[in-house]
Design an enzyme around this catalytic site. Structure first.
Site, PDB file in Angstrom:
ATOM      1  N   SER A 156       0.595  -0.222  20.466  1.00 20.14           N
ATOM      2  CA  SER A 156      -0.493   0.651  20.898  1.00 20.14           C
ATOM      3  C   SER A 156      -0.565   1.946  20.107  1.00 20.14           C
ATOM      4  O   SER A 156      -1.656   2.489  19.895  1.00 20.14           O
ATOM      5  CB  SER A 156      -0.337   0.971  22.392  1.00 20.14           C
ATOM      6  OG  SER A 156      -0.428  -0.209  23.165  1.00 20.14           O
ATOM      7  N   SER A 206      11.639  -5.371  19.495  1.00 20.79           N
ATOM      8  CA  SER A 206      12.923  -5.124  20.130  1.00 20.79           C
ATOM      9  C   SER A 206      13.500  -6.401  20.732  1.00 20.79           C
ATOM     10  O   SER A 206      12.794  -7.383  20.962  1.00 20.79           O
ATOM     11  CB  SER A 206      12.770  -4.079  21.238  1.00 20.79           C
ATOM     12  OG  SER A 206      12.010  -4.619  22.314  1.00 20.79           O
ATOM     13  N   GLU A 227      11.847 -11.899  15.185  1.00 20.00           N
ATOM     14  CA  GLU A 227      12.620 -11.001  14.324  1.00 20.00           C
ATOM     15  C   GLU A 227      12.868  -9.751  15.147  1.00 20.00           C
ATOM     16  O   GLU A 227      11.955  -8.971  15.403  1.00 20.00           O
ATOM     17  CB  GLU A 227      11.850 -10.701  13.035  1.00 20.00           C
ATOM     18  CG  GLU A 227      12.749 -10.113  11.935  1.00 20.00           C
ATOM     19  CD  GLU A 227      12.833  -8.604  11.985  1.00 20.00           C
ATOM     20  OE1 GLU A 227      13.778  -8.109  12.659  1.00 20.00           O
ATOM     21  OE2 GLU A 227      12.002  -7.937  11.386  1.00 20.00           O
ATOM     22  N   LEU A 228      14.131  -9.583  15.575  1.00 24.89           N
ATOM     23  CA  LEU A 228      14.432  -8.600  16.608  1.00 24.89           C
ATOM     24  C   LEU A 228      15.297  -7.442  16.129  1.00 24.89           C
ATOM     25  O   LEU A 228      16.003  -6.823  16.896  1.00 24.89           O
ATOM     26  CB  LEU A 228      15.118  -9.298  17.794  1.00 24.89           C
ATOM     27  CG  LEU A 228      14.365 -10.502  18.353  1.00 24.89           C
ATOM     28  CD1 LEU A 228      15.119 -11.099  19.530  1.00 24.89           C
ATOM     29  CD2 LEU A 228      12.951 -10.131  18.762  1.00 24.89           C
ATOM     30  N   CYS A 261      14.005  -2.408  10.518  1.00 24.84           N
ATOM     31  CA  CYS A 261      14.899  -3.441  11.041  1.00 24.84           C
ATOM     32  C   CYS A 261      16.023  -3.733  10.057  1.00 24.84           C
ATOM     33  O   CYS A 261      17.166  -3.963  10.458  1.00 24.84           O
ATOM     34  CB  CYS A 261      14.122  -4.735  11.302  1.00 24.84           C
ATOM     35  SG  CYS A 261      12.720  -4.554  12.400  1.00 24.84           S
TER      36      CYS A 261
END
Length: 450
Positions: A156, A206, A227-228, A261
């Site tokens: 957002s 996340s 993909e965290l 990341c």
């Protein structure tokens, strides 16, 4: 209704309204309708649109970069580089997609056997704010070239960037519904995944968001790619060339103000060169210019939100309370957090045990490579590791010891269109980019003729 505020000076940027359930259903139906005609086109026909998209990217590059910088604070030169990287991805698939997706003939019983790669339909992308264009492109472009249509729920706080992405595809002449911006809140995602129109979902974000999305997709027996994030180690061996390694280490930790990341988040340095490394590293960190991200000389901007800076501050302060020492930095001013280096760090401290999504890094000494590997693996994440050494063959023989999706030797971990990208353990599953990425959202169909 929600507002977007510039994290650098807290000025108002724009106001947006989330789509209603009725609007969402209409968007999904439109994307589903388009999927049938888009999927029926040849790969060559789809690639013609990608060629035009590259021109649209070039034309819109300045506006896209400026919007990204205003919305999430990325230094402007890095925002421009992000848009450039999107063009490189398009060019890579222009060159290779037809070969990746062509039918594969296989020797088996019968007169003929082959495998085809067919699109699945409408794919949902749930994307983060830290690379608002690149993250979307590396998901969407391969999926679209493979014949799918995509709807993207973007973060957002980069709603303006998300709108520009949809306009980009319109400007390039893509049929309506091939790429659609889905302006919804997080609590609306499950309902979208539950809709039978959605055939699969890709999420970058996340661990909490990934768990939620993967659970919802699994409940509907739908594929997901996750993909965290990660807590990558950067290992400096005793024989490393520090003149090369130190500048790369600074970039690996502090580009995008540490909000990446694949950033190197834990430095492991051989004890015999620890002091020399620290002297060079701290000198380089001290020279990083913080300030207005619209200034081309700025390398460190604000974090994307004040609460993100507060979280980094807490992780550092809690580690200091446990005995860590701050070598440089350690102060916060609203969304700004100083580039920070910590020593005297143990594996149970937050700055080592947790993912730090900002400009702070622990530097820990080691005596043997076996110790370094153990420390590198001492995390629930498994996205990537960097190792710096002049004895490349020695590290190549130990690649299997690293519990990671990628091992980079004498280089920082990065995403490259030609290389599969993704992690293991809590860093997620599935792969983006390269041949692997374009085949994640296709039906690999076996054809056997007796």
């Amino acid at each position: 209704m929600f507002s977007i505020v510039n994290p650098f000076n807290t000025t108002f940027l724009s106001e947006h309204q989330y789509f209603t359930g009725v609007q969402v259903i209409k968007i999904l139906q439109n994307s589903d309708h388009t999927a049938h005609t888009w999927g029926a086109k040849t790969i060559a026909e789809r690639l013609n649109f990608i060629k035009t998209l590259i021109f649209s990217l070039t034309k819109s590059q300045h506006l896209m970069a400026k919007t990204c910088t205003l919305e999430m604070g990325k230094p402007i030169k890095q925002s421009v580089a992000e848009v450039e990287k999107c063009k490189l991805l398009c060019e890579y698939y222009l060159k290779n997609a037809e070969e990746f997706l062509k039918d594969r003939h296989i020797a088996a019983d019968g007169s003929e056997s082959f495998v085809t790669h067919e699109p699945l339909g409408v794919i949902l992308g749930v994307m983060p704010w830290n690379f608002p264009y690149w993250q979307v492109f590396r998901f969407a472009i391969p999926a679209i070239i493979a014949g799918n249509t995509v709807v993207v729920k973007h973060a957002s706080n980069v709603a303006g960037s998300a709108i520009l992405l949809e306009e980009l595809f319109k400007d390039a002449g893509f049929p309506e519904g091939v790429y659609t911006n889905l302006l919804i809140a997080g609590d609306q995602v499950k309902e979208v995944i539950d809709n039978p129109i959605i055939k699969a979902v890709s999420l970058t974000g996340s661990e909490k968001a990934g768990t939620s999305v993967a659970s919802a997709a699994a409940a509907q027996v739908k594929k997901s790619v996750l993909e965290l994030g990660g807590s990558n180690a950067l290992i400096i061996c005793a024989d490393a060339d520090l003149e090369t390694a130190v500048p790369i280490a600074i970039t690996a930790r502090f580009q995008n103000t540490g909000q990446s990341c694949i950033a190197a988040k834990r430095f492991l340095v051989h004890s015999s060169i620890f002091d020399v490394f620290m002297e060079k590293f701290i000198k380089g960190v001290a020279e990083l210019k913080s300030g207005d991200p619209m200034d081309e000389a700025t390398y460190i901007g604000p974090l994307a939100r004040v609460d993100l800076a507060e979280e980094v501050e807490k992780q550092v302060n809690d580690s200091v309370a446990m005995g860590a020492k701050i070598a440089i930095g350690g102060k916060r001013n609203n969304a700004f957090y100083e580039p920070t280096v910590l020593t005297n760090v143990t594996a149970d401290m937050p700055v080592f045990a947790e993912e730090v999504f900002g400009p702070a890094v622990p530097v820990v000494p080691f005596d043997t490579l076996e110790e370094a590997v153990k420390l590198s693996n001492a995390t629930g994440f498994g996205l990537g590791v960097s190792v710096f050494t002049t004895d490349v063959d020695a590290i190549k023989s130990k690649i299997s010891l690293f519990q990671e999706g990628a091992v980079f030797i004498n280089a920082m971990v990065k995403s490259d269109p030609a290389l599969p990208f993704g992690g293991i353990k809590r860093s997620g599953f599935g792969r983006e980019l390269a041949e692997n990425g374009i085949k994640e959202f296709v039906n690999v169909k076996t054809v056997f003729i007796a």
